[in-house]
Write a protein that holds these residues in place. Structure first.
Motif, short mmCIF file in Angstrom:
data_model
loop_
_atom_site.label_atom_id
_atom_site.label_comp_id
_atom_site.label_asym_id
_atom_site.label_seq_id
_atom_site.Cartn_x
_atom_site.Cartn_y
_atom_site.Cartn_z
N ASP A 131 3.88 -56.71 -13.52
CA ASP A 131 4.26 -58.09 -13.24
C ASP A 131 3.96 -58.34 -11.76
O ASP A 131 4.70 -57.90 -10.88
CB ASP A 131 5.75 -58.28 -13.53
N LEU A 132 2.86 -59.02 -11.49
CA LEU A 132 2.42 -59.19 -10.11
C LEU A 132 3.47 -59.85 -9.23
O LEU A 132 3.75 -59.41 -8.12
CB LEU A 132 1.12 -59.99 -10.06
N VAL A 133 4.05 -60.93 -9.74
CA VAL A 133 5.03 -61.67 -8.95
C VAL A 133 6.34 -60.89 -8.87
O VAL A 133 6.89 -60.65 -7.80
CB VAL A 133 5.25 -63.07 -9.54
N GLY A 134 6.84 -60.47 -10.02
CA GLY A 134 8.13 -59.79 -10.07
C GLY A 134 8.14 -58.47 -9.35
O GLY A 134 9.17 -58.05 -8.81
N GLU A 135 7.00 -57.76 -9.32
CA GLU A 135 6.94 -56.45 -8.69
C GLU A 135 6.28 -56.48 -7.31
O GLU A 135 6.08 -55.44 -6.69
CB GLU A 135 6.21 -55.46 -9.61
N GLY A 136 5.94 -57.66 -6.86
CA GLY A 136 5.50 -57.81 -5.48
C GLY A 136 4.09 -57.34 -5.17
O GLY A 136 3.83 -56.84 -4.08
N TYR A 137 3.15 -57.51 -6.10
CA TYR A 137 1.76 -57.12 -5.86
C TYR A 137 0.95 -58.31 -5.37
O TYR A 137 1.16 -59.45 -5.82
CB TYR A 137 1.13 -56.57 -7.14
N ASP A 138 0.01 -58.03 -4.49
CA ASP A 138 -0.91 -59.08 -4.04
C ASP A 138 -1.96 -59.37 -5.11
O ASP A 138 -2.39 -60.51 -5.27
CB ASP A 138 -1.61 -58.65 -2.75
N CYS A 139 -2.38 -58.31 -5.81
CA CYS A 139 -3.40 -58.49 -6.86
C CYS A 139 -3.41 -57.25 -7.74
O CYS A 139 -2.75 -56.25 -7.44
CB CYS A 139 -4.79 -58.74 -6.25
N ALA A 140 -4.17 -57.32 -8.80
CA ALA A 140 -4.35 -56.17 -9.70
C ALA A 140 -5.78 -56.17 -10.21
O ALA A 140 -6.44 -57.22 -10.26
CB ALA A 140 -3.37 -56.23 -10.87
#
Length: 297
Positions: A131-140
Protein backbone atom coordinates in the motif's frame (compact mmCIF):
# COMPACT_ATOMS: atom_id res chain seq x y z
CA UNK A 1 7.30 24.02 13.98
CA UNK A 2 10.07 21.70 12.78
CA UNK A 3 9.55 20.05 9.38
CA UNK A 4 11.23 16.86 10.65
CA UNK A 5 8.69 16.70 13.49
CA UNK A 6 5.91 16.94 10.92
CA UNK A 7 7.45 14.23 8.74
CA UNK A 8 7.89 11.98 11.74
CA UNK A 9 4.25 12.41 12.78
CA UNK A 10 3.07 11.57 9.26
CA UNK A 11 5.26 8.44 9.26
CA UNK A 12 3.97 7.29 12.64
CA UNK A 13 0.38 7.88 11.55
CA UNK A 14 0.95 5.91 8.34
CA UNK A 15 2.92 3.08 9.95
CA UNK A 16 0.61 2.71 12.96
CA UNK A 17 3.28 2.98 15.62
CA UNK A 18 6.60 4.37 16.73
CA UNK A 19 8.65 1.23 16.05
CA UNK A 20 7.64 0.74 12.39
CA UNK A 21 7.99 4.48 11.78
CA UNK A 22 11.49 4.43 13.26
CA UNK A 23 12.43 1.59 10.90
CA UNK A 24 11.11 3.55 7.94
CA UNK A 25 12.97 6.69 8.95
CA UNK A 26 16.14 4.85 9.89
CA UNK A 27 16.37 6.47 13.34
CA UNK A 28 16.06 5.29 16.96
CA UNK A 29 12.62 4.98 18.57
CA UNK A 30 13.67 7.50 21.20
CA UNK A 31 14.21 10.12 18.50
CA UNK A 32 10.75 9.46 17.04
CA UNK A 33 9.14 9.72 20.48
CA UNK A 34 11.01 12.94 21.21
CA UNK A 35 9.87 14.51 17.93
CA UNK A 36 6.26 13.52 18.57
CA UNK A 37 6.34 14.95 22.07
CA UNK A 38 7.83 18.20 20.82
CA UNK A 39 5.12 18.52 18.15
CA UNK A 40 2.29 17.82 20.61
CA UNK A 41 3.76 20.38 23.04
CA UNK A 42 3.94 22.93 20.23
CA UNK A 43 0.30 22.33 19.27
CA UNK A 44 -1.01 21.86 22.78
CA UNK A 45 -3.06 18.78 21.82
CA UNK A 46 -2.61 15.01 21.85
CA UNK A 47 -2.19 13.71 18.31
CA UNK A 48 -1.72 10.01 19.04
CA UNK A 49 -3.21 7.57 21.52
CA UNK A 50 -0.33 5.24 22.39
CA UNK A 51 -0.99 1.60 23.30
CA UNK A 52 1.11 -1.53 23.72
CA UNK A 53 0.11 -2.51 20.18
CA UNK A 54 1.08 0.74 18.51
CA UNK A 55 -0.48 4.16 18.13
CA UNK A 56 -3.80 5.39 16.79
CA UNK A 57 -4.77 8.89 15.78
CA UNK A 58 -6.90 10.99 18.04
CA UNK A 59 -9.63 13.09 16.45
CA UNK A 60 -7.27 16.07 16.45
CA UNK A 61 -4.48 13.88 15.07
CA UNK A 62 -6.62 12.66 12.17
CA UNK A 63 -7.41 16.23 11.20
CA UNK A 64 -3.85 17.45 11.62
CA UNK A 65 -2.41 14.53 9.63
CA UNK A 66 -4.14 15.75 6.45
CA UNK A 67 -2.60 19.19 6.74
CA UNK A 68 0.79 17.88 7.86
CA UNK A 69 1.02 15.54 4.87
CA UNK A 70 0.17 18.40 2.52
CA UNK A 71 2.74 20.65 4.18
CA UNK A 72 5.47 18.02 3.80
CA UNK A 73 4.54 17.51 0.15
CA UNK A 74 4.67 21.26 -0.47
CA UNK A 75 8.08 21.53 1.18
CA UNK A 76 9.36 18.65 -1.00
CA UNK A 77 7.99 20.35 -4.12
CA UNK A 78 9.58 23.68 -3.13
CA UNK A 79 12.92 21.96 -2.48
CA UNK A 80 12.76 20.23 -5.86
CA UNK A 81 12.03 23.56 -7.55
CA UNK A 82 15.16 25.29 -6.22
CA UNK A 83 17.66 22.43 -6.27
CA UNK A 84 20.37 22.60 -8.92
CA UNK A 85 19.56 20.46 -11.92
CA UNK A 86 20.21 16.82 -11.14
CA UNK A 87 20.88 17.40 -7.41
CA UNK A 88 18.72 15.03 -5.35
CA UNK A 89 18.42 14.99 -1.56
CA UNK A 90 16.25 13.39 1.07
CA UNK A 91 14.93 9.85 1.02
CA UNK A 92 13.41 7.66 -1.69
CA UNK A 93 11.39 4.66 -0.48
CA UNK A 94 10.71 2.20 -3.28
CA UNK A 95 9.08 -1.22 -3.27
CA UNK A 96 10.21 -3.82 -5.80
CA UNK A 97 9.26 -7.45 -6.49
CA UNK A 98 11.23 -10.14 -4.69
CA UNK A 99 11.39 -12.30 -7.81
CA UNK A 100 14.48 -11.05 -9.72
CA UNK A 101 14.17 -7.65 -8.02
CA UNK A 102 17.47 -7.98 -6.13
CA UNK A 103 19.23 -9.07 -9.33
CA UNK A 104 17.54 -6.87 -11.97
CA UNK A 105 16.31 -3.76 -10.15
CA UNK A 106 18.83 -3.45 -7.31
CA UNK A 107 21.67 -2.44 -9.69
CA UNK A 108 19.52 0.46 -10.92
CA UNK A 109 18.84 1.58 -7.33
CA UNK A 110 22.57 1.40 -6.63
CA UNK A 111 23.32 3.46 -9.73
CA UNK A 112 20.80 6.10 -8.60
CA UNK A 113 22.49 6.30 -5.17
CA UNK A 114 25.93 6.51 -6.80
CA UNK A 115 24.84 9.41 -9.01
CA UNK A 116 23.28 11.30 -6.09
CA UNK A 117 25.47 11.06 -2.95
CA UNK A 118 23.01 13.01 -0.78
CA UNK A 119 20.02 10.82 -1.65
CA UNK A 120 19.01 8.05 0.76
CA UNK A 121 17.57 5.09 -1.15
CA UNK A 122 15.49 2.64 0.90
CA UNK A 123 14.35 -0.39 -1.13
CA UNK A 124 11.99 -3.16 -0.02
CA UNK A 125 11.64 -6.44 -1.92
CA UNK A 126 8.38 -8.39 -1.81
CA UNK A 127 6.08 -9.99 -4.37
CA UNK A 128 3.03 -8.68 -2.52
CA UNK A 129 1.46 -5.39 -3.60
CA UNK A 130 2.35 -2.84 -0.94
CA UNK A 131 0.00 0.00 0.00
CA UNK A 132 2.02 2.95 -1.27
CA UNK A 133 0.13 5.60 0.66
CA UNK A 134 -0.57 3.60 3.82
CA UNK A 135 2.98 2.25 4.07
CA UNK A 136 4.72 5.46 3.11
CA UNK A 137 6.38 4.57 -0.21
CA UNK A 138 7.30 7.14 -2.83
CA UNK A 139 6.83 4.61 -5.62
CA UNK A 140 6.89 0.92 -6.49
CA UNK A 141 7.98 -1.19 -9.42
CA UNK A 142 5.26 -3.54 -10.61
CA UNK A 143 5.50 -6.06 -13.35
CA UNK A 144 3.11 -7.79 -15.71
CA UNK A 145 -0.48 -6.58 -15.95
CA UNK A 146 -1.63 -3.70 -13.75
CA UNK A 147 -4.82 -3.87 -11.76
CA UNK A 148 -7.24 -0.96 -11.88
CA UNK A 149 -6.40 1.57 -9.17
CA UNK A 150 -6.04 5.28 -8.54
CA UNK A 151 -2.25 5.00 -8.72
CA UNK A 152 -0.38 6.70 -11.54
CA UNK A 153 1.70 4.29 -13.64
CA UNK A 154 4.52 4.81 -16.13
CA UNK A 155 5.66 1.93 -18.30
CA UNK A 156 9.46 1.75 -18.40
CA UNK A 157 9.97 -1.37 -20.50
CA UNK A 158 8.43 -4.49 -22.08
CA UNK A 159 8.25 -7.90 -20.39
CA UNK A 160 8.14 -11.51 -21.50
CA UNK A 161 7.44 -14.79 -19.74
CA UNK A 162 5.77 -18.12 -20.31
CA UNK A 163 4.79 -21.56 -19.04
CA UNK A 164 7.48 -24.08 -18.13
CA UNK A 165 7.67 -27.56 -16.66
CA UNK A 166 10.31 -30.21 -16.04
CA UNK A 167 10.89 -32.92 -18.69
CA UNK A 168 9.92 -35.49 -16.03
CA UNK A 169 6.54 -33.84 -15.49
CA UNK A 170 5.87 -33.69 -19.24
CA UNK A 171 6.85 -37.36 -19.67
CA UNK A 172 4.51 -38.44 -16.88
CA UNK A 173 1.58 -36.12 -17.58
CA UNK A 174 1.91 -34.88 -21.15
CA UNK A 175 2.03 -31.26 -22.27
CA UNK A 176 -1.11 -29.15 -22.83
CA UNK A 177 -1.50 -27.86 -26.37
CA UNK A 178 -4.27 -25.31 -25.71
CA UNK A 179 -5.42 -23.23 -22.71
CA UNK A 180 -8.47 -25.41 -22.02
CA UNK A 181 -6.22 -28.44 -21.49
CA UNK A 182 -4.57 -26.78 -18.48
CA UNK A 183 -7.54 -27.94 -16.39
CA UNK A 184 -6.05 -31.45 -16.54
CA UNK A 185 -2.68 -30.34 -15.10
CA UNK A 186 -1.15 -29.28 -11.81
CA UNK A 187 -0.50 -25.53 -11.81
CA UNK A 188 2.13 -23.90 -9.62
CA UNK A 189 0.73 -20.57 -8.50
CA UNK A 190 1.14 -17.64 -6.14
CA UNK A 191 -2.52 -17.66 -5.15
CA UNK A 192 -5.77 -17.81 -7.09
CA UNK A 193 -4.51 -15.84 -10.05
CA UNK A 194 -5.85 -16.05 -13.58
CA UNK A 195 -3.54 -16.88 -16.47
CA UNK A 196 -4.00 -15.22 -19.85
CA UNK A 197 -2.95 -16.47 -23.27
CA UNK A 198 -3.17 -15.28 -26.84
CA UNK A 199 -5.38 -17.29 -29.19
CA UNK A 200 -4.84 -15.51 -32.48
CA UNK A 201 -5.93 -11.93 -31.81
CA UNK A 202 -8.05 -12.90 -28.80
CA UNK A 203 -7.05 -13.14 -25.14
CA UNK A 204 -8.13 -16.30 -23.34
CA UNK A 205 -8.33 -16.32 -19.53
CA UNK A 206 -7.82 -19.53 -17.57
CA UNK A 207 -8.19 -20.15 -13.83
CA UNK A 208 -5.67 -22.91 -13.15
CA UNK A 209 -5.72 -25.24 -10.18
CA UNK A 210 -2.93 -26.87 -8.23
CA UNK A 211 -1.85 -28.06 -4.80
CA UNK A 212 1.47 -26.14 -4.61
CA UNK A 213 1.45 -22.39 -3.99
CA UNK A 214 4.14 -19.92 -2.97
CA UNK A 215 4.38 -16.15 -2.63
CA UNK A 216 7.36 -15.66 -4.96
CA UNK A 217 8.65 -16.86 -8.30
CA UNK A 218 11.88 -18.32 -6.93
CA UNK A 219 9.93 -20.86 -4.86
CA UNK A 220 7.70 -21.70 -7.83
CA UNK A 221 10.83 -22.25 -9.93
CA UNK A 222 12.06 -24.81 -7.39
CA UNK A 223 8.71 -26.61 -7.55
CA UNK A 224 8.80 -26.68 -11.35
CA UNK A 225 12.33 -28.09 -11.32
CA UNK A 226 11.13 -30.75 -8.88
CA UNK A 227 8.47 -31.86 -11.37
CA UNK A 228 5.44 -30.75 -9.33
CA UNK A 229 3.60 -29.05 -12.17
CA UNK A 230 3.45 -26.23 -14.70
CA UNK A 231 4.53 -22.72 -13.69
CA UNK A 232 4.13 -19.34 -15.33
CA UNK A 233 7.55 -17.79 -14.71
CA UNK A 234 9.82 -15.02 -16.03
CA UNK A 235 12.43 -15.96 -18.59
CA UNK A 236 14.87 -14.03 -16.42
CA UNK A 237 14.92 -16.83 -13.83
CA UNK A 238 14.17 -19.78 -16.12
CA UNK A 239 16.49 -19.15 -19.07
CA UNK A 240 19.51 -20.99 -17.68
CA UNK A 241 17.33 -23.97 -16.75
CA UNK A 242 15.75 -24.01 -20.20
CA UNK A 243 19.20 -23.88 -21.81
CA UNK A 244 20.36 -26.76 -19.59
CA UNK A 245 17.29 -28.86 -20.35
CA UNK A 246 16.09 -28.91 -16.73
CA UNK A 247 12.91 -27.13 -17.89
CA UNK A 248 11.01 -27.16 -21.18
CA UNK A 249 8.58 -24.60 -22.65
CA UNK A 250 4.90 -25.45 -22.38
CA UNK A 251 2.21 -24.37 -24.86
CA UNK A 252 4.46 -22.00 -26.88
CA UNK A 253 1.75 -21.55 -29.54
CA UNK A 254 -0.30 -19.61 -26.98
CA UNK A 255 2.03 -16.99 -25.48
CA UNK A 256 0.87 -14.56 -22.79
CA UNK A 257 -0.31 -11.09 -23.86
CA UNK A 258 2.33 -8.34 -23.92
CA UNK A 259 3.18 -7.12 -20.42
CA UNK A 260 5.38 -4.39 -18.99
CA UNK A 261 7.52 -3.01 -16.19
CA UNK A 262 5.81 -0.09 -14.46
CA UNK A 263 6.75 2.56 -11.96
CA UNK A 264 3.63 3.36 -9.94
CA UNK A 265 3.22 6.27 -7.54
CA UNK A 266 0.45 7.78 -5.44
CA UNK A 267 -1.93 10.16 -7.21
CA UNK A 268 -0.71 13.72 -7.60
CA UNK A 269 -0.04 16.32 -10.25
CA UNK A 270 3.64 15.68 -10.86
CA UNK A 271 6.17 13.04 -9.80
CA UNK A 272 8.95 14.18 -7.48
CA UNK A 273 12.41 14.66 -8.92
CA UNK A 274 13.52 11.50 -7.08
CA UNK A 275 10.82 9.34 -8.67
CA UNK A 276 11.44 10.97 -12.04
CA UNK A 277 15.17 10.24 -11.86
CA UNK A 278 14.54 6.58 -10.98
CA UNK A 279 12.01 6.29 -13.79
CA UNK A 280 14.47 7.67 -16.34
CA UNK A 281 17.18 5.23 -15.24
CA UNK A 282 14.78 2.29 -15.51
CA UNK A 283 13.68 3.38 -18.99
CA UNK A 284 17.30 3.62 -20.10
CA UNK A 285 18.00 0.15 -18.68
CA UNK A 286 14.93 -1.90 -19.59
CA UNK A 287 13.55 -0.22 -22.66
CA UNK A 288 16.68 -1.31 -24.50
CA UNK A 289 16.97 -4.67 -22.73
CA UNK A 290 13.48 -6.17 -22.16
CA UNK A 291 13.17 -7.92 -18.79
CA UNK A 292 11.22 -11.19 -18.81
CA UNK A 293 8.71 -11.43 -15.98
CA UNK A 294 5.79 -13.31 -14.51
CA UNK A 295 2.52 -11.37 -14.94
CA UNK A 296 1.16 -9.67 -11.85
CA UNK A 297 -2.10 -10.92 -10.40
Amino acid sequence: MDIEDLRTFVEVASAGGVSPAARRLGVAKSIVSRRLGRLEDELGVQLLARTTRGASLTEAGATFRIHAAKACAEIDAARDAILPSGDLRGRLRVAAPLTFGPTHFAPVFADLARRHPQLHVHATYSDRFVDLVGEGYDCAIRVGYLQDSNLIARCVGPLHGGLVASPGYVTANGSPQSPDQLADHEALMQGTEAWQFMDGDSVVTVHPRGRFKADNGTALLAAALAGLGIAWLPDGITREHLDAGALVPVMPRHPPPPAGIYVVRPPGQHPSLKVRALTELLIACFDLAPLPVKPAT
